[in-house]
Write a protein that holds these residues in place. Structure first.
Motif, PDB file in Angstrom:
ATOM      1  N   ALA A 164       0.827  -1.211   0.000  1.00 15.94           N
ATOM      2  CA  ALA A 164       0.000   0.000   0.000  1.00 15.94           C
ATOM      3  C   ALA A 164       0.859   1.258   0.000  1.00 15.94           C
ATOM      4  O   ALA A 164       0.549   2.238  -0.696  1.00 15.94           O
ATOM      5  CB  ALA A 164      -0.936  -0.020   1.210  1.00 15.94           C
ATOM      6  N   GLU A 165       1.948   1.247   0.789  1.00 18.59           N
ATOM      7  CA  GLU A 165       2.846   2.401   0.821  1.00 18.59           C
ATOM      8  C   GLU A 165       3.519   2.595  -0.533  1.00 18.59           C
ATOM      9  O   GLU A 165       3.629   3.720  -1.035  1.00 18.59           O
ATOM     10  CB  GLU A 165       3.904   2.192   1.907  1.00 18.59           C
ATOM     11  N   ARG A 166       3.946   1.510  -1.156  1.00 17.65           N
ATOM     12  CA  ARG A 166       4.609   1.629  -2.459  1.00 17.65           C
ATOM     13  C   ARG A 166       3.638   2.168  -3.512  1.00 17.65           C
ATOM     14  O   ARG A 166       4.011   3.004  -4.347  1.00 17.65           O
ATOM     15  CB  ARG A 166       5.169   0.271  -2.898  1.00 17.65           C
ATOM     16  N   ARG A 168       3.120   5.932  -2.965  1.00 18.55           N
ATOM     17  CA  ARG A 168       4.268   6.681  -3.486  1.00 18.55           C
ATOM     18  C   ARG A 168       4.236   6.754  -5.006  1.00 18.55           C
ATOM     19  O   ARG A 168       4.529   7.800  -5.596  1.00 18.55           O
ATOM     20  CB  ARG A 168       5.580   6.026  -3.016  1.00 18.55           C
ATOM     21  N   LEU A 169       3.896   5.647  -5.624  1.00 17.54           N
ATOM     22  CA  LEU A 169       3.825   5.615  -7.089  1.00 17.54           C
ATOM     23  C   LEU A 169       2.847   6.672  -7.600  1.00 17.54           C
ATOM     24  O   LEU A 169       3.168   7.450  -8.515  1.00 17.54           O
ATOM     25  CB  LEU A 169       3.432   4.211  -7.540  1.00 17.54           C
ATOM     26  N   GLY A 170       1.651   6.710  -7.030  1.00 13.05           N
ATOM     27  CA  GLY A 170       0.650   7.662  -7.493  1.00 13.05           C
ATOM     28  C   GLY A 170       1.069   9.106  -7.298  1.00 13.05           C
ATOM     29  O   GLY A 170       0.852   9.956  -8.168  1.00 13.05           O
ATOM     30  N   PRO A 195      -4.210  15.191  -7.792  1.00 11.02           N
ATOM     31  CA  PRO A 195      -3.590  16.294  -7.043  1.00 11.02           C
ATOM     32  C   PRO A 195      -2.110  16.494  -7.356  1.00 11.02           C
ATOM     33  O   PRO A 195      -1.574  17.586  -7.140  1.00 11.02           O
ATOM     34  CB  PRO A 195      -3.791  15.870  -5.576  1.00 11.02           C
ATOM     35  N   ALA A 196      -1.436  15.468  -7.839  1.00 12.81           N
ATOM     36  CA  ALA A 196      -0.004  15.564  -8.113  1.00 12.81           C
ATOM     37  C   ALA A 196       0.304  15.955  -9.555  1.00 12.81           C
ATOM     38  O   ALA A 196       1.458  16.202  -9.903  1.00 12.81           O
ATOM     39  CB  ALA A 196       0.682  14.238  -7.790  1.00 12.81           C
ATOM     40  N   PRO A 238       5.980   7.610   6.200  1.00 14.36           N
ATOM     41  CA  PRO A 238       4.881   7.163   5.332  1.00 14.36           C
ATOM     42  C   PRO A 238       4.356   8.295   4.460  1.00 14.36           C
ATOM     43  O   PRO A 238       4.337   9.460   4.870  1.00 14.36           O
ATOM     44  CB  PRO A 238       3.811   6.698   6.329  1.00 14.36           C
ATOM     45  N   SER A 239       3.937   7.945   3.250  1.00 10.58           N
ATOM     46  CA  SER A 239       3.351   8.922   2.337  1.00 10.58           C
ATOM     47  C   SER A 239       1.877   9.111   2.654  1.00 10.58           C
ATOM     48  O   SER A 239       1.205   8.176   3.117  1.00 10.58           O
ATOM     49  CB  SER A 239       3.496   8.451   0.888  1.00 10.58           C
ATOM     50  N   PRO A 240       1.333  10.306   2.413  1.00 10.05           N
ATOM     51  CA  PRO A 240      -0.122  10.449   2.506  1.00 10.05           C
ATOM     52  C   PRO A 240      -0.792   9.561   1.465  1.00 10.05           C
ATOM     53  O   PRO A 240      -0.235   9.337   0.387  1.00 10.05           O
ATOM     54  CB  PRO A 240      -0.351  11.933   2.210  1.00 10.05           C
TER      55      PRO A 240
END
Length: 388
Positions: A4-6, A9-11, A19-20, A278-280
């Motif tokens: 989930a964290e990976r 980060r990818l998104g 948003p990015a 951790p990433s949001p």
């Protein structure tokens, strides 16, 4: 660090979640270190997936007018589009060694398939002659340079004694080597943004002082740092595959950086030590990525976002086709049909919200293409089905 964290980060880091996204084309390239450019259309469609509302024109402007991006061969002898500030790093870490290998390989072919005895010396003369001819013109196609310089019209039999072998002239070999060496670059194409017939130009048109010299070790460390920021955490085997370097060079580059080993679910990965927070988690997002996009081609081990969809989405040589993404993983594929419509096939049930989001992304891709029709250079089973 779990899957989930990976995926989060990818998104975020690859600018795939809304948003990015940004309309800053060089910044889009930086988000994946470089943009994959083996297929010319990939560059433009990769930007389309990560931008908010621009079309092809700003990409062309960045490449050929502002010249904030440069097309070059680098890792794994693959074509990339790189931000110009990264070019010295790519040149020192990868392209210089590639130029030497290319020159040696072509010299062996010339000695085997022609009456030239000292092929290395002859090749060096041909390179200098081609460079002079290009400087005289300022910009030229390979055919124009071949017409100007007799050495480039030299014919070589690449496979003597083989029934399939046909004599070929050395123009492309010479120009590719000069490009690897950082002396010339591929400029504006003849045709649309999906064309692969480029004009060549001296590198000084992009970098007036030429490519800055950087120590190879420092360059490799900087490239690894950027890759880890964009693609980490990941196993070292993924990094070795992406760079195309030997294990020793990868280890030396990592030794120059402050990295931490992390558990990726039974596999050890590395991440920059200042990048452990951790990433949001972004809202679920959809994206249509083109064939050979830099995101799926950034890792060797893709199971955590690809699942079991590989046989339909890759060709036999490991080239990925157009993919549909939902919330950090691949859930289908797509293709442009002859009438310009974007055909999508989801390979699993993702729900009505995801289907609606994918439809909106397909409409964005259709608008980006406009009147341009582009077939991926490496065709995959699902892409062929959708266009049959």
């Amino acid at each position: 660090m779990n899957v989930a964290e990976r995926r989060a980060r990818l998104g975020l880091r690859h600018r795939l979640c809304p948003p990015a996204r940004t309309d800053d084309v060089p910044e889009i390239a930086r988000s994946t270190v470089v943009l994959h450019a083996t297929d010319p259309a990939t560059v433009f469609l990769s930007v389309a997936a990560r931008s908010t509302g621009i079309g092809p024109e700003p990409v062309e402007r960045a490449l050929y007018d502002d010249r904030t991006l440069l097309r070059m061969l680098a890792m794994r002898r693959t074509m990339f589009v790189a931000p110009v500030e990264l070019v010295p790093v790519l040149q020192a870490s990868t392209a210089n060694a590639l130029a030497a290998r290319q020159r040696a390989a072509y010299a062996r072919i010339i000695e085997r398939g022609s009456d030239i005895t000292d092929a290395a010396a002859w090749y060096a003369r041909a390179e200098e002659a081609a460079h002079r001819a290009l400087l005289a013109r300022g910009e030229a196609t390979g055919a124009q340079l071949s017409a100007d310089e007799p050495l480039l019209r030299t014919q070589v039999d690449p496979a003597p004694g083989k029934s399939y072998s046909r004599p070929t002239n050395v123009t492309t070999w010479i120009l590719v080597t000069l490009g690897c060496e950082g002396r010339i670059v591929r400029g504006r194409p003849n045709g649309s943004w999906a064309s692969s017939q480029y004009r060549w130009a001296p590198v000084e048109k992009w970098l007036p002082s030429g490519i800055e010299e950087v120590p190879a070790g420092a360059a490799r460390a900087e490239l690894v740092r950027r890759w880890l920021r964009a693609f980490g955490p990941a196993p070292v085997s993924d990094l070795k595959w992406w760079t195309g370097w030997n294990a020793g060079d990868v280890r030396k580059a990592l030794a120059e950086l402050d990295v931490t080993e992390v558990d990726l679910g039974g596999v050890t990965g590395v991440v920059l030590s200042d990048d452990l927070e951790p990433s949001p988690v972004p809202e679920p997002w959809a994206a249509l990525l083109p064939a050979l996009d830099a995101t799926p081609m950034g890792w060797r081990e893709r199971g955590w976002f690809l699942g079991d969809h590989g046989p339909l989405l890759f060709d036999r040589n490991g080239n990925i086709g157009p993919t549909v993404w939902w919330d950090g993983r691949i859930v289908g594929g797509w293709a442009q049909r002859r009438d310009g419509e974007i055909a999508v096939r989801l390979l699993e049930d993702v729900g009505s919200d995801a289907e609606a989001a994918v439809e909106r992304e397909a409409a964005r891709v259709r608008d980006w293409y406009g009147d341009v029709r582009a077939t991926p250079r490496f065709r995959t089973p699902l892409e062929r089905e959708l266009t049959s």
